[in-house]
Design an enzyme around this catalytic site. Structure first.
Site, mmCIF file in Angstrom:
data_model
loop_
_atom_site.group_PDB
_atom_site.id
_atom_site.type_symbol
_atom_site.label_atom_id
_atom_site.label_comp_id
_atom_site.label_asym_id
_atom_site.label_seq_id
_atom_site.Cartn_x
_atom_site.Cartn_y
_atom_site.Cartn_z
ATOM 1 N N GLU A 156 -17.541 -50.598 -55.411
ATOM 2 C CA GLU A 156 -16.991 -49.592 -56.646
ATOM 3 C C GLU A 156 -16.231 -48.453 -55.816
ATOM 4 O O GLU A 156 -16.523 -48.352 -54.724
ATOM 5 C CB GLU A 156 -18.137 -48.895 -57.344
ATOM 6 C CG GLU A 156 -19.084 -49.832 -58.092
ATOM 7 C CD GLU A 156 -20.378 -49.300 -58.410
ATOM 8 O OE1 GLU A 156 -20.394 -48.183 -58.287
ATOM 9 O OE2 GLU A 156 -21.417 -49.985 -58.765
ATOM 10 N N LYS A 166 -15.806 -44.492 -55.108
ATOM 11 C CA LYS A 166 -16.751 -43.437 -55.035
ATOM 12 C C LYS A 166 -15.965 -42.393 -55.567
ATOM 13 O O LYS A 166 -15.017 -41.901 -55.114
ATOM 14 C CB LYS A 166 -17.186 -43.280 -53.563
ATOM 15 C CG LYS A 166 -17.988 -41.862 -53.326
ATOM 16 C CD LYS A 166 -18.431 -42.054 -51.918
ATOM 17 C CE LYS A 166 -19.394 -40.799 -51.430
ATOM 18 N NZ LYS A 166 -19.226 -39.536 -52.335
ATOM 19 N N ASP A 219 -15.114 -38.644 -56.676
ATOM 20 C CA ASP A 219 -15.320 -37.348 -56.033
ATOM 21 C C ASP A 219 -15.644 -36.140 -57.053
ATOM 22 O O ASP A 219 -14.596 -35.336 -57.292
ATOM 23 C CB ASP A 219 -14.267 -36.933 -55.046
ATOM 24 C CG ASP A 219 -14.573 -35.952 -54.247
ATOM 25 O OD1 ASP A 219 -15.897 -35.450 -54.147
ATOM 26 O OD2 ASP A 219 -13.743 -35.346 -53.527
ATOM 27 N N ARG A 237 -28.147 -33.136 -60.182
ATOM 28 C CA ARG A 237 -28.793 -33.783 -59.281
ATOM 29 C C ARG A 237 -29.933 -32.829 -58.736
ATOM 30 O O ARG A 237 -30.797 -32.867 -58.190
ATOM 31 C CB ARG A 237 -28.061 -34.071 -57.839
ATOM 32 C CG ARG A 237 -28.838 -34.801 -57.016
ATOM 33 C CD ARG A 237 -27.999 -35.470 -55.928
ATOM 34 N NE ARG A 237 -27.590 -34.698 -55.128
ATOM 35 C CZ ARG A 237 -26.706 -35.197 -54.100
ATOM 36 N NH1 ARG A 237 -26.546 -36.535 -53.731
ATOM 37 N NH2 ARG A 237 -26.192 -34.224 -53.132
ATOM 38 N N GLU A 250 -20.587 -39.840 -62.788
ATOM 39 C CA GLU A 250 -19.862 -38.645 -61.919
ATOM 40 C C GLU A 250 -19.374 -37.972 -62.896
ATOM 41 O O GLU A 250 -18.512 -38.492 -63.760
ATOM 42 C CB GLU A 250 -19.191 -39.264 -60.869
ATOM 43 C CG GLU A 250 -18.799 -38.232 -59.668
ATOM 44 C CD GLU A 250 -19.757 -38.202 -58.674
ATOM 45 O OE1 GLU A 250 -20.790 -38.853 -58.848
ATOM 46 O OE2 GLU A 250 -19.638 -37.405 -57.870
ATOM 47 N N TYR A 307 -22.333 -45.175 -63.189
ATOM 48 C CA TYR A 307 -22.517 -46.330 -62.202
ATOM 49 C C TYR A 307 -23.715 -46.773 -61.873
ATOM 50 O O TYR A 307 -24.005 -47.493 -61.052
ATOM 51 C CB TYR A 307 -21.511 -45.639 -60.990
ATOM 52 C CG TYR A 307 -21.723 -44.521 -60.480
ATOM 53 C CD1 TYR A 307 -22.995 -44.178 -59.994
ATOM 54 C CD2 TYR A 307 -20.798 -43.570 -60.423
ATOM 55 C CE1 TYR A 307 -23.194 -42.998 -59.582
ATOM 56 C CE2 TYR A 307 -21.158 -42.201 -60.060
ATOM 57 C CZ TYR A 307 -22.307 -41.790 -59.763
ATOM 58 O OH TYR A 307 -22.659 -40.799 -59.116
ATOM 59 N N LYS A 352 -15.988 -43.667 -46.440
ATOM 60 C CA LYS A 352 -15.404 -42.642 -47.111
ATOM 61 C C LYS A 352 -13.915 -42.840 -46.346
ATOM 62 O O LYS A 352 -13.679 -43.039 -45.157
ATOM 63 C CB LYS A 352 -15.851 -41.401 -46.611
ATOM 64 C CG LYS A 352 -17.161 -40.937 -47.530
ATOM 65 C CD LYS A 352 -17.701 -39.762 -47.245
ATOM 66 C CE LYS A 352 -17.081 -38.700 -48.139
ATOM 67 N NZ LYS A 352 -18.062 -37.402 -47.913
ATOM 68 N N CYS A 407 7.179 -4.699 -44.328
ATOM 69 C CA CYS A 407 7.249 -5.677 -45.644
ATOM 70 C C CYS A 407 8.772 -6.296 -45.523
ATOM 71 O O CYS A 407 9.832 -5.807 -45.339
ATOM 72 C CB CYS A 407 7.251 -5.102 -46.869
ATOM 73 S SG CYS A 407 8.005 -5.771 -48.439
ATOM 74 N N CYS A 417 11.093 -4.883 -48.709
ATOM 75 C CA CYS A 417 11.534 -3.449 -48.842
ATOM 76 C C CYS A 417 11.449 -2.483 -47.617
ATOM 77 O O CYS A 417 11.741 -1.558 -47.442
ATOM 78 C CB CYS A 417 10.868 -2.856 -49.966
ATOM 79 S SG CYS A 417 8.981 -2.618 -49.761
ATOM 80 N N CYS A 463 1.967 -4.968 -48.668
ATOM 81 C CA CYS A 463 3.130 -3.861 -48.922
ATOM 82 C C CYS A 463 2.654 -2.749 -50.062
ATOM 83 O O CYS A 463 2.392 -3.222 -51.071
ATOM 84 C CB CYS A 463 4.303 -4.447 -49.449
ATOM 85 S SG CYS A 463 5.409 -3.253 -49.871
ATOM 86 N N CYS A 487 8.931 -2.269 -54.674
ATOM 87 C CA CYS A 487 9.336 -3.379 -53.836
ATOM 88 C C CYS A 487 9.653 -4.768 -54.536
ATOM 89 O O CYS A 487 8.891 -4.972 -55.531
ATOM 90 C CB CYS A 487 7.962 -3.660 -52.960
ATOM 91 S SG CYS A 487 8.000 -4.993 -51.892
HETATM 92 S S1 IVH Z 1 -24.539 -44.672 -56.677
HETATM 93 C C1 IVH Z 1 -29.068 -44.423 -55.344
HETATM 94 N N1 IVH Z 1 -21.896 -45.041 -57.300
HETATM 95 O O1 IVH Z 1 -21.844 -40.368 -54.371
HETATM 96 C C2 IVH Z 1 -27.330 -44.485 -55.364
HETATM 97 N N2 IVH Z 1 -22.911 -43.140 -56.273
HETATM 98 O O2 IVH Z 1 -22.439 -39.225 -51.569
HETATM 99 C C3 IVH Z 1 -26.693 -43.927 -56.543
HETATM 100 N N3 IVH Z 1 -20.931 -41.202 -56.151
HETATM 101 O O3 IVH Z 1 -24.858 -38.769 -55.117
HETATM 102 C C4 IVH Z 1 -25.168 -43.397 -56.412
HETATM 103 N N4 IVH Z 1 -19.318 -42.704 -56.932
HETATM 104 O O4 IVH Z 1 -22.964 -38.251 -56.673
HETATM 105 C C5 IVH Z 1 -22.808 -44.231 -56.623
HETATM 106 N N5 IVH Z 1 -19.989 -45.495 -57.572
HETATM 107 C C6 IVH Z 1 -20.715 -44.726 -57.132
HETATM 108 C C7 IVH Z 1 -20.423 -43.268 -56.826
HETATM 109 C C8 IVH Z 1 -21.392 -42.557 -56.431
HETATM 110 C C9 IVH Z 1 -19.665 -41.178 -56.723
HETATM 111 C C10 IVH Z 1 -21.490 -39.996 -55.750
HETATM 112 C C11 IVH Z 1 -22.840 -39.872 -56.125
HETATM 113 C C12 IVH Z 1 -23.646 -39.742 -54.955
HETATM 114 C C13 IVH Z 1 -22.802 -39.388 -54.089
HETATM 115 C C14 IVH Z 1 -23.334 -39.886 -52.584
#
Ligand code: IVH
Length: 701
Positions: free
Chosen positions: A142, A144, A146, A165, A204, A256, A343, A437, A440, A455, A461
């Site tokens: 999947e 990730k 942000d 969290r 997220e 997710y 990452k 500056c 001026c 300045c 200015c």
């Molecule tokens: S699963 C027990 N799936 O990444 C596992 N997390 O660095 C539950 N995150 O705390 C998390 N995309 O906030 C999962 N597709 C994804 C995600 C994801 C982003 C975040 C999540 C987690 C953090 C960890």
């Protein structure tokens, strides 16, 4: 190796070695590693606080992850130094006592994910999993996302809690804010076959790139600090007290991870499909992979493709698909063994720093800018990047002619993170910030509060003068149409306007005499200037451009000070009793009024008919029942938002202040009143009035 701006982990070891040899003592390796462990724990805990609580990180994700890995490595070498409070043993906490949300215990701990930047470590993880269970399991890949993690509780098909969290064990319930996010359903329709009514789903919360850019533009105009990336903006937004403000920010969400008893299926993938079929927002970018090659293909594909997505992603999450196998693999203290995150590396390039130029803003702050040999980075050509201030340049140790590293990671704004190593001895470094500056010629002065050179010639200015006019006409200020940056530049250069008051002396003939201005456009500008005379006092206060007085501060000030005279005559103490107004803002207000040129402009604005005071209609006075009362608001409320209570206090003749003192008449207390306020109120014997009691007072007049 690249010198990283905030990376001090190596420096720490070097410092220790240096100290030891200088003192002539030989330190046992364990001693210095112990010191390093302690220093890293402290540094990472502080970074967690800045990231999760203040939404204002100072360390890049990459540096954070590297330091965390180093700490893990050191701790595994020294099990005798184990500490359950180490950042390696618990997730970063976003809990804060100040924000007034109710904290609720998670039904199951909300863990983080093990992460790596190395493809090899992904292969190692996969091999370990295969070895543990004796065959190649299905892995769900999947994106990730942000943003910030959220746990949504649905009870009997109704969204009842939305927990951040927090510290992994308990989180802040931000339900009212989450309810404003249109992609999160508040109820699950009871359709045929939908038997799962009570469950938890995690995901997220995100601020799409477009909204992030819009928000930052707005903040720039209001002179509020910019968010470094959409994640910080989303987390700052979700912790706002006022759901109406949250609703305006355009948050989105992807879900997710489903938790239910019983689970609706045997695999993670099927559970997500089920969630999707119930109207919950699950991404389409999910694949069940059956080999490490398929996993690597998914990573490679999304490493480029993710740039086209409307939201920020920073990697790929790999999860064992079979729920039974997940249980078998289990958890460490902080992360599941059945999942890992890969990452994406931030894109970076080495390029020539051709020249450092300097920009003067409307408040006189001089910002150094790096002019670079153009370089391609994350799909765009980068040729300029801010250098922020003198301290930033010196910390990097860069100067014109150096090869520098430019990075574009989670932040859309490219940044310079270091210089090419080993090219110059430190004694050859001769960078000097400019002393006059560039616009001026005035001698610059250093602002001790801001690490910035300014300045001081604010009235003469040119970029400061033009910047003040641009700010004045902006939509959220006086909303004068037809006067964009270019037009202001032209009018200024032709001598038609030198300051904001000159706008009200503009004549049609003057504008018509300029090339490109026809009757219609000219009349539009003049009509819009005329209409600005109706703009209410709070916005005028924002528009006149007092340093540090952004839109929100102006609103708050205008509620206490109902005219320009009242504001001018306020003492520092009176000014700082307004919520969010500190001594820096109060002093800036005092300085503004002490300036003769500003006084002249204010006189002219008043004469032109600008609203320099609150009218009866604006004040919306409802009664005087609270007259003479100074009231502090604390806690969270069920009938009205805090802002609405502030307004109600004023509409009934009272005064709202931020802190409890002997002058406080009473505290209007909601749930979870701040502990400091409570303690102070008890000490001073200040009365505490509940929300219902307060509503009774104002409703019975
Ligand atoms: S699963 C027990 N799936 O990444 C596992 N997390 O660095 C539950 N995150 O705390 C998390 N995309 O906030 C999962 N597709 C994804 C995600 C994801 C982003 C975040 C999540 C987690 C953090 C960890």
């Amino acid at each position: 190796m690249q010198l990283d701006l905030f990376d001090t982990s190596n420096d720490l070891t070097q410092d220790n070695n240096k100290k030891n040899s200088e003192q002539g003592t030989i330190q046992h390796p364990l001693e210095s590693e112990k010191d390093e462990i302690l220093a890293l724990r402290k540094e990472l805990s502080e970074a967690n606080y800045l990231y999760y609580v203040l939404s204002s990180p100072q360390m890049s994700d990459r540096d954070f992850d590297e330091k965390m890995h180093r700490l893990q490595e050191l701790e595994s070498r020294h099990p005798e130094l184990r500490d359950n409070n180490s950042p390696t043993q618990k997730v970063g906490s976003d809990l804060s006592n100040k924000n007034g949300f109710i904290q609720i215990e998670h039904r199951r701990p909300m863990l983080s994910l093990a992460n790596t930047y190395s493809e090899q470590e992904i292969r190692d993880w996969y091999e370990r999993v295969c070895k543990d269970i004796n065959y190649e399991p299905e892995i769900v890949c999947e994106l990730k996302y942000d943003g910030l993690s959220i746990s949504l509780w649905y009870e009997d098909g109704v969204l009842t809690h939305a927990l951040t969290r927090g510290d992994g064990t308990k989180g802040d319930d931000v339900l009212n804010n989450v309810k404003t996010i249109s992609s999160i359903p508040q109820t699950i329709p009871l359709s045929a076959g939908n038997t799962m009514r009570t469950f938890e789903i995690r995901g997220e919360i995100l601020l799409p790139w477009k909204e992030f850019e819009r928000l930052n533009k707005e903040r720039e105009m209001n002179e509020e600090p910019l968010f470094a990336n959409p994640r910080n903006a989303a987390s700052g937004t979700l912790k706002l007290q006022d759901p109406k403000m949250v609703a305006q920010r355009g948050l989105d969400a992807y879900l997710y991870y489903l938790l239910a008893d019983p689970m609706p299926a045997q695999t993670h993938y099927e559970c997500l499909c089920k969630a999707k079929s119930m109207g919950l927002k699950v991404s389409d970018a999910i694949k069940v992979c059956r080999s490490i090659e398929e996993i690597m293909q998914f990573i490679a594909y999304w490493d480029t493709e993710r740039k086209t997505l409307p939201v920020a992603t920073d990697g790929i999450v790999l999860k064992v698909n079979d729920l039974r196998l997940q249980r078998q693999l289990g958890y460490t203290a902080k992360t599941p063994r059945w999942a890992i995150a890969y990452k994406f590396p931030a894109e970076k390039q080495l390029t020539l720093l051709k020249q450092i130029t300097y920009q003067v803003g409307r408040t006189g702050v001089v910002t150094p800018v790096a002019n670079l040999e153009p370089v391609q980075l994350s799909g765009t050509i980068v040729q300029r990047a801010t250098l922020h201030n003198e301290d930033f340049i010196r910390q990097l140790g860069i100067q014109e002619g150096d090869k520098v590293w430019v990075e574009k990671g989670g932040e859309i704004i490219p940044k310079i993170t270091g210089k090419e190593a080993g090219k110059r001895n430190e004694d050859e470094y001769n960078y000097q910030f400019i002393s006059v500056c560039p616009e001026c010629g005035a001698m610059l002065v250093r602002d001790p509060e801001q690490a910035a050179w300014c300045c001081p010639n604010e009235d003469h200015c040119p970029p400061q003068q033009k910047g003040k006019i641009e700010h004045f006409v902006a939509r959220k200020a006086m909303n004068i149409d037809g006067l964009g940056e270019e037009t202001i530049d032209l009018f200024f250069n032709k001598g038609l306007i030198k300051n904001i008051a000159d706008l009200y002396d503009l004549k049609a003939e003057q504008i018509l005499s300029l090339e490109g201005f026809q009757q219609k456009a000219t009349q539009n500008i003049l009509d819009s200037i005329e209409a600005s005379k109706q703009v209410p006092w709070a916005r005028v206060l924002f528009a006149i451009g007092i340093r540090y007085v952004g839109e929100t501060t102006a609103k708050k000030l205008s509620r206490t000070f109902h005219s320009i005279e009242q504001l001018e005559n306020a003492t520092i103490e009176e000014l700082t009793s307004v919520e969010d107004v500190g001594t820096q803002i109060a002093q800036s207000i005092k300085q503004y009024f002490a300036n003769e040129n500003n006084q002249d402009i204010l006189r002219r604005l008043k004469k032109a008919g600008i609203q320099m005071e609150q009218t009866e209609a604006q004040s919306g006075q409802l009664s005087q029942v609270l007259q003479g009362n100074t009231i502090v608001i604390s806690g969270t409320f069920s009938h009205h938002s805090r802002d609405e209570y502030k307004e109600l206090i004023e509409q009934h003749g009272g005064k709202n202040t931020g802190s409890v003192s002997k002058n406080t008449s009473f505290i209007l207390a909601g749930e979870n009143m701040g502990p400091q306020k409570l303690e102070k109120a008890q000490k001073l014997g200040v009365k505490i009035i509940s929300e219902d009691e307060f509503l009774n007072i104002i409703n019975n007049v």
